[in-house]
Design a protein around this motif. Structure first.
Motif, mmCIF file in Angstrom:
data_model
loop_
_atom_site.group_PDB
_atom_site.id
_atom_site.type_symbol
_atom_site.label_atom_id
_atom_site.label_comp_id
_atom_site.label_asym_id
_atom_site.label_seq_id
_atom_site.Cartn_x
_atom_site.Cartn_y
_atom_site.Cartn_z
ATOM 1 N N GLY A 239 28.279 -32.492 -8.892
ATOM 2 C CA GLY A 239 27.791 -32.847 -10.264
ATOM 3 C C GLY A 239 26.267 -33.162 -9.783
ATOM 4 O O GLY A 239 25.656 -32.954 -8.479
ATOM 5 N N ALA A 240 25.360 -33.379 -10.800
ATOM 6 C CA ALA A 240 24.100 -33.409 -10.671
ATOM 7 C C ALA A 240 23.262 -34.766 -11.192
ATOM 8 O O ALA A 240 23.962 -35.030 -12.544
ATOM 9 C CB ALA A 240 23.277 -32.090 -10.957
ATOM 10 N N VAL A 241 22.387 -35.415 -10.801
ATOM 11 C CA VAL A 241 21.806 -36.589 -11.401
ATOM 12 C C VAL A 241 20.258 -36.167 -11.575
ATOM 13 O O VAL A 241 19.658 -35.942 -10.559
ATOM 14 C CB VAL A 241 22.187 -37.618 -10.595
ATOM 15 N N ALA A 242 19.748 -36.477 -12.854
ATOM 16 C CA ALA A 242 18.391 -36.041 -12.998
ATOM 17 C C ALA A 242 17.566 -37.552 -13.057
ATOM 18 O O ALA A 242 17.921 -38.388 -13.989
ATOM 19 C CB ALA A 242 18.048 -35.392 -14.224
ATOM 20 N N ALA A 243 16.978 -37.881 -12.039
ATOM 21 C CA ALA A 243 16.260 -39.208 -12.110
ATOM 22 C C ALA A 243 14.938 -39.115 -12.304
ATOM 23 O O ALA A 243 14.111 -38.405 -11.985
ATOM 24 C CB ALA A 243 16.337 -39.727 -10.701
ATOM 25 N N CYS A 244 14.546 -40.018 -13.502
ATOM 26 C CA CYS A 244 13.146 -39.785 -14.107
ATOM 27 C C CYS A 244 12.522 -41.145 -14.141
ATOM 28 O O CYS A 244 11.245 -41.322 -14.296
ATOM 29 C CB CYS A 244 13.154 -39.206 -15.222
ATOM 30 N N GLY A 245 13.330 -42.294 -14.036
ATOM 31 C CA GLY A 245 12.614 -43.751 -14.153
ATOM 32 C C GLY A 245 12.989 -44.942 -13.215
ATOM 33 O O GLY A 245 13.784 -44.596 -12.365
ATOM 34 N N LEU A 246 12.186 -45.862 -13.661
ATOM 35 C CA LEU A 246 12.323 -47.127 -12.904
ATOM 36 C C LEU A 246 12.468 -48.325 -13.393
ATOM 37 O O LEU A 246 12.059 -49.425 -13.181
ATOM 38 C CB LEU A 246 11.223 -47.119 -11.565
ATOM 39 N N ALA A 247 13.160 -48.294 -14.566
ATOM 40 C CA ALA A 247 13.255 -49.546 -15.509
ATOM 41 C C ALA A 247 13.851 -50.756 -14.795
ATOM 42 O O ALA A 247 13.415 -51.957 -14.957
ATOM 43 C CB ALA A 247 13.719 -49.329 -16.891
ATOM 44 N N GLN A 248 14.766 -50.489 -13.843
ATOM 45 C CA GLN A 248 15.369 -51.608 -13.057
ATOM 46 C C GLN A 248 14.613 -51.927 -11.821
ATOM 47 O O GLN A 248 14.316 -52.979 -11.244
ATOM 48 C CB GLN A 248 16.807 -51.283 -12.723
ATOM 49 N N GLY A 249 14.156 -50.820 -11.247
ATOM 50 C CA GLY A 249 13.074 -51.001 -10.017
ATOM 51 C C GLY A 249 12.969 -49.529 -9.415
ATOM 52 O O GLY A 249 13.672 -48.614 -9.572
ATOM 53 N N MET A 250 11.940 -49.574 -8.447
ATOM 54 C CA MET A 250 11.351 -48.411 -7.900
ATOM 55 C C MET A 250 12.255 -48.170 -6.628
ATOM 56 O O MET A 250 12.377 -46.941 -6.055
ATOM 57 C CB MET A 250 10.061 -48.332 -7.532
ATOM 58 N N ASP A 251 12.962 -49.122 -6.134
ATOM 59 C CA ASP A 251 13.897 -49.075 -4.839
ATOM 60 C C ASP A 251 15.001 -48.181 -5.021
ATOM 61 O O ASP A 251 15.419 -47.897 -6.284
ATOM 62 C CB ASP A 251 14.134 -50.464 -4.493
ATOM 63 N N LEU A 252 15.781 -47.620 -3.951
ATOM 64 C CA LEU A 252 16.724 -47.030 -4.060
ATOM 65 C C LEU A 252 17.822 -47.001 -2.862
ATOM 66 O O LEU A 252 17.330 -46.318 -1.637
ATOM 67 C CB LEU A 252 16.561 -45.432 -4.565
ATOM 68 N N THR A 253 18.575 -48.093 -2.743
ATOM 69 C CA THR A 253 19.348 -48.145 -1.671
ATOM 70 C C THR A 253 20.713 -47.634 -1.909
ATOM 71 O O THR A 253 21.486 -47.839 -2.582
ATOM 72 C CB THR A 253 19.648 -49.673 -1.280
ATOM 73 N N THR A 254 20.960 -46.523 -1.204
ATOM 74 C CA THR A 254 22.295 -45.736 -1.234
ATOM 75 C C THR A 254 22.584 -45.206 0.195
ATOM 76 O O THR A 254 22.272 -45.486 1.190
ATOM 77 C CB THR A 254 21.950 -44.698 -2.344
ATOM 78 N N SER A 255 23.588 -44.357 0.148
ATOM 79 C CA SER A 255 24.088 -43.674 1.497
ATOM 80 C C SER A 255 23.945 -42.101 1.174
ATOM 81 O O SER A 255 23.915 -41.807 -0.053
ATOM 82 C CB SER A 255 25.315 -44.106 1.700
ATOM 83 N N VAL A 256 24.395 -41.467 2.285
ATOM 84 C CA VAL A 256 24.297 -40.052 2.035
ATOM 85 C C VAL A 256 25.818 -39.374 1.478
ATOM 86 O O VAL A 256 26.009 -38.310 1.139
ATOM 87 C CB VAL A 256 24.173 -39.329 3.397
ATOM 88 N N ALA A 257 26.696 -40.440 1.262
ATOM 89 C CA ALA A 257 28.052 -40.013 0.986
ATOM 90 C C ALA A 257 28.396 -39.361 -0.264
ATOM 91 O O ALA A 257 28.814 -37.986 -0.196
ATOM 92 C CB ALA A 257 28.856 -41.508 0.895
ATOM 93 N N PRO A 258 27.372 -39.458 -1.572
ATOM 94 C CA PRO A 258 27.561 -38.690 -2.473
ATOM 95 C C PRO A 258 27.149 -37.293 -2.297
ATOM 96 O O PRO A 258 27.822 -36.273 -2.892
ATOM 97 C CB PRO A 258 26.904 -39.505 -3.683
ATOM 98 N N PHE A 259 26.351 -37.242 -1.421
ATOM 99 C CA PHE A 259 25.487 -35.720 -1.173
ATOM 100 C C PHE A 259 26.437 -35.073 -0.285
ATOM 101 O O PHE A 259 26.672 -33.592 -0.475
ATOM 102 C CB PHE A 259 24.177 -35.850 -0.492
ATOM 103 N N ILE A 260 26.947 -35.703 0.803
ATOM 104 C CA ILE A 260 27.556 -34.769 1.833
ATOM 105 C C ILE A 260 29.116 -34.813 1.626
ATOM 106 O O ILE A 260 29.971 -33.883 2.328
ATOM 107 C CB ILE A 260 27.365 -35.259 3.249
#
Ligand code: NDP
Length: 328
Positions: A239-260
């Motif tokens: 799938g694909a996610v189009a990210a355009c905003g930061l209304a909750q925050g500019m940070d992004l703490t994630t892992s590579v799991a969804p990608f790999i």
């Protein structure tokens, strides 16, 4: 009219402040097209600029307003002549170049697009940068090969500007739209726009697991931070996610799991410097697919002297859909 009204932002020893003010035409910045501005709008970024909450403004004094619609007054650009109706989104207006909260603007003609025939100047600002960005996000998902038969699409920040127009466009394109909102009271509005399911944004706003149940094939995210991390973790295979905003925050703490592990694709959306050809495609898409009755339903009109109050409201998530400003 050599004097014109405008909002002015200053930053000096006495602090950061926005005031309703007056400029002289001789103070306008360089550009080959001068526009008599009839309408602008209040986007989230305008809220940040006027309140000074984020460093959006990078030159002082500044006239804020990241977009405007109006009529060309004078031009030495080959594509524009006096009387032409035009729209501007981004290009640093309201950040480093005088923007739309003024009766006049002088900009590079290369930054302007003709007002689409389908819309009045007011409607083009009901769409504004938020709506044009929603269209860019939809185009990006499609370019990535996303189609409604893949499963549902999630829209976060659903009752806001980007979110509400994204819902309307995606529903028209045949998607089953899941709307994530913190405003339960807007459920009927979101359903009217085209959402088939409403979820509480609290489901996505706290730190989550690297991977979760696959819930949507695609997403338009206006929120960022933990929400975007959870959106990625719950996006289905390839799938694909189009990210355009930061209304909750500019940070992004994630892992590579969804990608790999799921081949999920994260598509970044920037509206400010987008080349003209893509802008024109986004406006064409809006002209083709955005239902004008829905557009009227999701927008409200304010006068020039309400801009600052509305800028504060939008940062508090109190603005539903879009706001048209009559510059007057
Ligand atoms: P709005 O304020 O109209 O919409 C934002 C929505 O996000 C709110 O209505 C609310 O939706 C939701 N929200 C607000 N605060 C939070 C929070 N703390 N946690 C989770 N959700 C929250 O803003 P816009 O639609 O104009 O802009 C949305 C975002 O997109 C902004 O960050 C803006 O800067 C960005 N943007 C980026 C562009 C680009 O070029 N990349 C261009 C245009 C916008 P609800 O009430 O439904 O929960």
């Amino acid at each position: 009219m050599s004097k014109f009204k405008a909002i002015r932002i200053d930053k000096d020893a006495s602090g950061y402040r926005a005031t309703y003010s007056e400029f002289d035409e001789s103070e306008l910045m360089d550009g080959d097209v001068t526009v008599r501005v009839s309408h602008s709008t209040v986007n989230y970024k305008d809220g940040l600029a006027i309140t000074g909450k984020n460093p959006v403004v990078r030159r002082f004094p500044m006239i804020p307003g990241i977009d405007f619609a109006g009529v060309v007054e004078s031009s030495s650009h080959p594509d524009f002549k006096p009387g032409d109706a035009v729209v501007l989104n981004g290009w640093g207006c309201g950040e480093t170049h005088f923007g739309g909260y003024a009766q006049k603007a002088r900009v590079k003609g290369d930054w302007l697009v003709p007002l689409p025939k389908a819309f009045t100047a007011a409607q083009s600002m009901a769409i504004g940068t938020a709506g044009y960005t929603a269209a860019l996000a939809v185009l990006a998902l499609e370019k990535q090969g996303m189609t409604p038969d893949r499963g549902p699409v999630l829209v976060t920040g659903a009752a806001g500007g980007v979110g509400s127009i994204a819902i309307a466009l995606l529903a028209t394109a045949g998607w089953r739209v899941i709307a994530s909102t913190g405003r339960k009271e807007e459920a009927d509005f979101l359903t009217y726009l085209g959402a088939s399911e409403i979820i509480d944004r609290a489901e996505l706003s706290a730190p989550g697991k690297p991977l979760g149940k696959e819930r949507w094939a695609a997403a338009v995210d206006a929120v960022g931070s933990h929400t975007l991390a959870n959106v990625l973790a719950q996006t289905s295979y390839e799938g694909a996610v189009a990210a355009c905003g930061l209304a909750q925050g500019m940070d992004l703490t994630t892992s590579v799991a969804p990608f790999i592990l799921r081949g999920v694709c994260l598509l970044g959306i920037d509206s400010v410097m987008k080349p003209k050809a893509v802008r024109l495609r986004a406006w064409e898409r809006l002209a083709r697919d955005l239902d004008q009755t829905k557009l009227a339903e999701l927008s409200q009109t304010i006068g020039f002297y309400k801009i600052m109050d509305t800028a504060a409201d939008i940062l508090q998530g109190k603005v539903r859909g879009r706001v048209i400003v009559e510059i007057g």
